[in-house]
Design a protein around this motif. Sequence first.
Motif, PDB file in Angstrom:
ATOM      1  N   THR A 178       0.825  -1.223  -0.030  1.00  0.00           N
ATOM      2  CA  THR A 178       0.046   0.015   0.037  1.00  0.00           C
ATOM      3  C   THR A 178       0.850   1.199   0.043  1.00  0.00           C
ATOM      4  OG1 THR A 178      -1.866   1.062   1.096  1.00  0.00           O
ATOM      5  CG2 THR A 178      -0.149   0.314   2.647  1.00  0.00           C
ATOM      6  N   TYR A 220      -6.168  -3.679  -9.033  1.00  0.00           N
ATOM      7  CA  TYR A 220      -7.333  -4.111  -8.177  1.00  0.00           C
ATOM      8  C   TYR A 220      -7.125  -3.970  -6.987  1.00  0.00           C
ATOM      9  CZ  TYR A 220      -9.605  -5.888 -12.581  1.00  0.00           C
ATOM     10  OH  TYR A 220     -10.185  -5.901 -13.709  1.00  0.00           O
ATOM     11  N   ASN A 221      -7.552  -3.150  -6.044  1.00  0.00           N
ATOM     12  CA  ASN A 221      -7.050  -2.807  -4.742  1.00  0.00           C
ATOM     13  C   ASN A 221      -7.871  -2.361  -3.733  1.00  0.00           C
ATOM     14  OD1 ASN A 221      -7.483  -0.112  -5.098  1.00  0.00           O
ATOM     15  ND2 ASN A 221      -5.284   0.587  -5.760  1.00  0.00           N
ATOM     16  N   ASN A 222      -9.425  -2.476  -4.352  1.00  0.00           N
ATOM     17  CA  ASN A 222     -10.367  -1.996  -3.390  1.00  0.00           C
ATOM     18  C   ASN A 222     -10.942  -3.243  -2.620  1.00  0.00           C
ATOM     19  OD1 ASN A 222     -11.904  -2.996  -5.531  1.00  0.00           O
ATOM     20  ND2 ASN A 222     -12.762  -0.969  -5.899  1.00  0.00           N
ATOM     21  N   HIS A 223     -12.550  -2.967  -2.394  1.00  0.00           N
ATOM     22  CA  HIS A 223     -13.083  -4.025  -1.397  1.00  0.00           C
ATOM     23  C   HIS A 223     -13.556  -5.314  -2.473  1.00  0.00           C
ATOM     24  CE1 HIS A 223     -16.431  -1.639  -3.329  1.00  0.00           C
ATOM     25  NE2 HIS A 223     -17.073  -2.511  -3.095  1.00  0.00           N
ATOM     26  N   GLY A 232      -5.520  -0.601  -1.536  1.00  0.00           N
ATOM     27  CA  GLY A 232      -5.721   1.030  -1.516  1.00  0.00           C
ATOM     28  C   GLY A 232      -6.857   1.393  -0.527  1.00  0.00           C
ATOM     29  N   MET A 233      -7.047   2.782  -0.562  1.00  0.00           N
ATOM     30  CA  MET A 233      -8.042   2.972   0.192  1.00  0.00           C
ATOM     31  C   MET A 233      -8.620   4.556  -0.156  1.00  0.00           C
ATOM     32  SD  MET A 233      -7.017   5.859   2.420  1.00  0.00           S
ATOM     33  CE  MET A 233      -5.391   6.634   2.470  1.00  0.00           C
ATOM     34  N   SER A 234      -9.896   5.021   0.168  1.00  0.00           N
ATOM     35  CA  SER A 234     -10.424   6.330  -0.119  1.00  0.00           C
ATOM     36  C   SER A 234     -10.766   7.056   1.167  1.00  0.00           C
ATOM     37  CB  SER A 234     -11.479   6.414  -0.992  1.00  0.00           C
ATOM     38  OG  SER A 234     -10.952   5.920  -2.404  1.00  0.00           O
ATOM     39  N   GLU A 262     -10.599   1.109   5.627  1.00  0.00           N
ATOM     40  CA  GLU A 262     -10.812   0.179   4.335  1.00  0.00           C
ATOM     41  C   GLU A 262      -9.515  -0.651   4.419  1.00  0.00           C
ATOM     42  OE1 GLU A 262     -13.238   3.501   1.331  1.00  0.00           O
ATOM     43  OE2 GLU A 262     -11.333   2.808   1.037  1.00  0.00           O
ATOM     44  N   HIS A 284      -6.134  11.615  -0.971  1.00  0.00           N
ATOM     45  CA  HIS A 284      -7.307  11.505  -0.091  1.00  0.00           C
ATOM     46  C   HIS A 284      -7.350  12.268   1.110  1.00  0.00           C
ATOM     47  CE1 HIS A 284      -8.252   8.406  -3.056  1.00  0.00           C
ATOM     48  NE2 HIS A 284      -7.101   7.869  -2.721  1.00  0.00           N
TER      49      HIS A 284
END
Length: 472
Positions: A107, A136-139, A161-163, A167, A189
């Motif tokens: 990350t 492809y790093n999200n939920h 990842g995160m926003s 997360e 962010h």
Amino acid sequence: MSLWTANEAAKATGGEVRGDWAVSGVSIDTRTIEAGDLFVALKAARDGHEFVAQALEKGAGAALVSHVPDGVADGAPLLIVDDVLTALEDLGRAARARTKARVIAVTGSVGKTSTKEMLRTVLKRQGKTHAAEASYNNHWGVPLTLARMPADADFAVIEIGMSNPGEIEPLARMARPHVALVTTVAAAHLEAFDDLDGIAREKGSIFKGLAPEGIAIVNGDLDTSSTLKAAGEGFETQSFGATARGNDHHLIHVVLSPEATICKAKVAGQDYLLKIASVGRHFAMNALAVLVTTRALGGDVTLAARDISHWAPPSGRGTHEDILLDAPEGLTLTLIDDAFNANPTSMAASLEVLAVSQPVDGVGRILKGRRMAILGDMLELGPDEAKLHADIADLPFMDQIDIVHCSGPLMRSLWERLSGDQQGIYTETAAEMAAQVHTLIDAGDVVLVKGSKGSLISKAVDAIRKMSQAQG
């Protein structure tokens, strides 16, 4: 070789199987689905159940659904579950549980995708390596990447990842990495956090997913490095960097040429010389992190240092390409396409690359090649966003850039700080910039296009490329 049999998938998810099937891949998109894939009918902008019949017509081996969709035959190969996303997560956990692969989670505010791809490049020469093809790093991206992981993989690289706060930890616990890496912490962010330390705490939560005896790797040059190290408490924590004396691993020397980045690194007391086939001081730091990670995995660091030269950034992340402007004369310009994302740290890195580039004189209308930037808004920076844009003008290498064109309401703050010939045009929208770009550029120029994806500054990239296609 099958990735999932019907029974394996049912056991992992607790779902109801229709038919006896086996699949060789996992897909969420009928546009890229391949024969033999398990189609996962996620709900996003549209309900994936609307596309199940199409997926099966294209050769999908089965579909993961919460109900039998309209237009799907009774005998169709299905796995019916209560919730599709939850079932995808269950598949991801089952894939992680059955593999003997050494798992790496990456990350960072900047550089996580490039670092993930560097790791893929060097590790695939040391064993069977699995990593997502895209960011492809999200939920849904993390469980999808895990669900696609072959049982016999030697290494798996998972980007996280995160926003918003909260997360990263659940995704890290799903991946259960043996090594977790934070590339850097920057003002990305920032509108969702109180300050940079809040971002660092969120990034550091990746270490909560570490497997027993796991290793935490952090950038030791940051104002927030102490926060990252605290997040790794309870695990072996190693630091890398170029400036802080207390780092365990060091970037000693970096030389930027117009075509490559040459650097010397010291990892665990051993010197390594690296050549990266792309320009950028930030790529050198990412490469150091890759060597440190390879060592933490028990891999061959010397081999990794040699093989880093095989890596190149993906499209939209700093790639250089020649654009033909005059076919009979063979006149070209160099386009640096970095229109995928932007924050102050990555913007500075890209502008430094532009500052060391070599335009070509004596060609085109103007007869003097220029270093030119076409910049779109940096988004999600919080209440200081205007100042963060304006401060770009104070970067030490900005005087090496001949002209800066700005697009978007936030970039107006930078445009107003520029003066003289360096102040190019300003447009409110990326579409307006794209419509004028043909009047701005010339053969011999080196043109950087940079901005957040949401700024749509990639329209300017498309317009420049279309100029080349018109010459074809």
